[in-house]
Design a protein around this motif. Structure first.
Motif, PDB file in Angstrom:
ATOM      1  N   TYR A 197       0.724  -1.127   0.785  1.00 25.42           N
ATOM      2  CA  TYR A 197       0.044   0.382  -0.029  1.00 25.42           C
ATOM      3  C   TYR A 197       0.756   1.754  -0.287  1.00 25.42           C
ATOM      4  CZ  TYR A 197      -4.069  -2.918   1.428  1.00 25.42           C
ATOM      5  OH  TYR A 197      -4.712  -4.114   1.120  1.00 25.42           O
ATOM      6  N   GLY A 198       0.580   2.063  -0.766  1.00 18.71           N
ATOM      7  CA  GLY A 198       0.779   3.420  -0.105  1.00 18.71           C
ATOM      8  C   GLY A 198       1.182   4.561   0.883  1.00 18.71           C
ATOM      9  N   MET A 199       1.507   5.108   1.024  1.00 15.19           N
ATOM     10  CA  MET A 199       2.134   5.872   2.449  1.00 15.19           C
ATOM     11  C   MET A 199       2.006   7.461   2.902  1.00 15.19           C
ATOM     12  SD  MET A 199       4.777   4.919   5.009  1.00 15.19           S
ATOM     13  CE  MET A 199       5.503   6.271   6.004  1.00 15.19           C
ATOM     14  N   GLY A 200       1.447   7.662   3.678  1.00 20.98           N
ATOM     15  CA  GLY A 200       1.639   9.001   3.356  1.00 20.98           C
ATOM     16  C   GLY A 200       1.697   9.878   5.020  1.00 20.98           C
ATOM     17  N   TRP A 201       2.271  11.442   4.600  1.00 20.16           N
ATOM     18  CA  TRP A 201       2.757  11.665   5.854  1.00 20.16           C
ATOM     19  C   TRP A 201       1.740  13.225   6.088  1.00 20.16           C
ATOM     20  CZ3 TRP A 201       5.351  10.076  10.012  1.00 20.16           C
ATOM     21  CH2 TRP A 201       5.890   8.768   9.989  1.00 20.16           C
ATOM     22  N   PHE A 202       1.235  13.566   6.472  1.00 20.17           N
ATOM     23  CA  PHE A 202       0.769  14.980   7.326  1.00 20.17           C
ATOM     24  C   PHE A 202       1.142  15.603   8.326  1.00 20.17           C
ATOM     25  CE2 PHE A 202      -2.714  13.935   3.350  1.00 20.17           C
ATOM     26  CZ  PHE A 202      -1.860  12.975   3.667  1.00 20.17           C
ATOM     27  N   ARG A 203       0.497  16.456   8.433  1.00 23.42           N
ATOM     28  CA  ARG A 203       0.878  17.463   9.362  1.00 23.42           C
ATOM     29  C   ARG A 203      -0.042  18.289  10.082  1.00 23.42           C
ATOM     30  NH1 ARG A 203       6.112  21.185   7.087  1.00 23.42           N
ATOM     31  NH2 ARG A 203       4.874  22.822   6.094  1.00 23.42           N
ATOM     32  N   GLN A 204      -0.658  18.704  11.299  1.00 21.26           N
ATOM     33  CA  GLN A 204      -1.263  19.557  11.800  1.00 21.26           C
ATOM     34  C   GLN A 204      -0.912  20.627  12.766  1.00 21.26           C
ATOM     35  OE1 GLN A 204      -5.165  17.206  12.838  1.00 21.26           O
ATOM     36  NE2 GLN A 204      -6.050  18.872  12.664  1.00 21.26           N
ATOM     37  N   ALA A 205      -1.123  21.654  12.407  1.00 25.36           N
ATOM     38  CA  ALA A 205      -0.905  22.233  13.208  1.00 25.36           C
ATOM     39  C   ALA A 205      -2.116  22.823  13.990  1.00 25.36           C
ATOM     40  CB  ALA A 205      -0.124  23.520  12.522  1.00 25.36           C
ATOM     41  N   PRO A 206      -1.324  23.597  15.345  1.00 28.02           N
ATOM     42  CA  PRO A 206      -2.740  24.320  16.213  1.00 28.02           C
ATOM     43  C   PRO A 206      -3.622  25.080  15.739  1.00 28.02           C
ATOM     44  CG  PRO A 206      -0.735  24.314  17.805  1.00 28.02           C
ATOM     45  CD  PRO A 206      -0.027  23.683  16.020  1.00 28.02           C
ATOM     46  N   GLY A 207      -4.587  24.432  15.885  1.00 27.88           N
ATOM     47  CA  GLY A 207      -5.042  26.251  15.066  1.00 27.88           C
ATOM     48  C   GLY A 207      -5.545  25.601  13.765  1.00 27.88           C
ATOM     49  N   LYS A 208      -5.297  24.562  12.790  1.00 27.26           N
ATOM     50  CA  LYS A 208      -5.549  24.702  11.597  1.00 27.26           C
ATOM     51  C   LYS A 208      -5.270  22.838  11.301  1.00 27.26           C
ATOM     52  CE  LYS A 208      -1.717  27.875  10.849  1.00 27.26           C
ATOM     53  NZ  LYS A 208       0.232  27.894   9.998  1.00 27.26           N
ATOM     54  N   GLU A 209      -5.911  22.938   9.558  1.00 25.97           N
ATOM     55  CA  GLU A 209      -6.645  21.854   9.275  1.00 25.97           C
ATOM     56  C   GLU A 209      -5.143  20.728   9.338  1.00 25.97           C
ATOM     57  OE1 GLU A 209     -10.511  22.709   7.532  1.00 25.97           O
ATOM     58  OE2 GLU A 209      -8.872  21.999   6.034  1.00 25.97           O
ATOM     59  N   ARG A 210      -5.025  19.597   9.426  1.00 25.81           N
ATOM     60  CA  ARG A 210      -3.947  19.076   8.755  1.00 25.81           C
ATOM     61  C   ARG A 210      -4.117  18.638   7.430  1.00 25.81           C
ATOM     62  NH1 ARG A 210      -5.139  12.868  11.637  1.00 25.81           N
ATOM     63  NH2 ARG A 210      -5.625  14.082  13.150  1.00 25.81           N
ATOM     64  N   GLU A 211      -2.715  18.398   6.984  1.00 27.56           N
ATOM     65  CA  GLU A 211      -2.566  18.753   5.476  1.00 27.56           C
ATOM     66  C   GLU A 211      -1.665  17.738   5.064  1.00 27.56           C
ATOM     67  OE1 GLU A 211      -0.456  23.073   5.321  1.00 27.56           O
ATOM     68  OE2 GLU A 211       1.575  21.925   6.474  1.00 27.56           O
ATOM     69  N   PHE A 212      -1.363  17.577   3.992  1.00 30.61           N
ATOM     70  CA  PHE A 212      -0.760  16.788   3.171  1.00 30.61           C
ATOM     71  C   PHE A 212       0.887  17.626   3.517  1.00 30.61           C
ATOM     72  CE2 PHE A 212       1.418  13.957   0.043  1.00 30.61           C
ATOM     73  CZ  PHE A 212       2.263  14.208  -0.599  1.00 30.61           C
TER      74      PHE A 212
END
Length: 124
Positions: free
Chosen positions: A32-47
């Motif tokens: 399967y493919g794999m990804g990393w995302f991140r989420q800063a305080p007060g922001k939406e999770r982003e690719f």
């Protein structure tokens, strides 16, 4: 079920480096493919970055291109995110995820298994 566990986060000064790991257990991870995302305080999770099942194709958000490298080691059932030249704006909780199929995607909905996240803090 697939369990994903991230590690390697921490506090680093601007310009420094960190390597995040994502270790999978349970059902297969390697097809399967794999990804990393991140989420800063007060922001939406982003690719952040994605890699296909074989590791032969990768894709990055413009904000990290040239600084971050995604990779995977099928023998270890582990994915990695090498982060260099870190900036304060990279501060966030970083999540790894397994895709629904073998491809690579920048959309959250294409992933159906997620880790618990690891905190990355970059000081100026």
């Amino acid at each position: 079920q697939v369990q994903l566990v991230e590690s390697g986060g921490g506090l680093v000064q601007a310009g420094g480096s960190l390597r995040l790991s994502c270790t999978a257990s349970g059902r297969t991870f390697n097809n399967y493919g794999m990804g990393w995302f991140r989420q800063a305080p007060g922001k939406e999770r982003e690719f952040v970055a994605a890699i296909n099942w074989s590791g032969g194709s990768t894709y990055y958000a413009d904000s990290v291109k040239g600084r971050f490298t995604i990779s995977r080691d099928s023998a270890k059932n582990t994915g990695y995110l090498q982060m260099n030249s870190l900036k304060p704006e990279d501060t966030a909780v970083y999540y790894c995820a397994r895709a629904r199929d073998s491809g690579l995607y920048d959309v959250l909905g294409r992933y159906n298994y997620w880790g618990q996240g690891t905190q990355v803090t970059v000081s100026s």
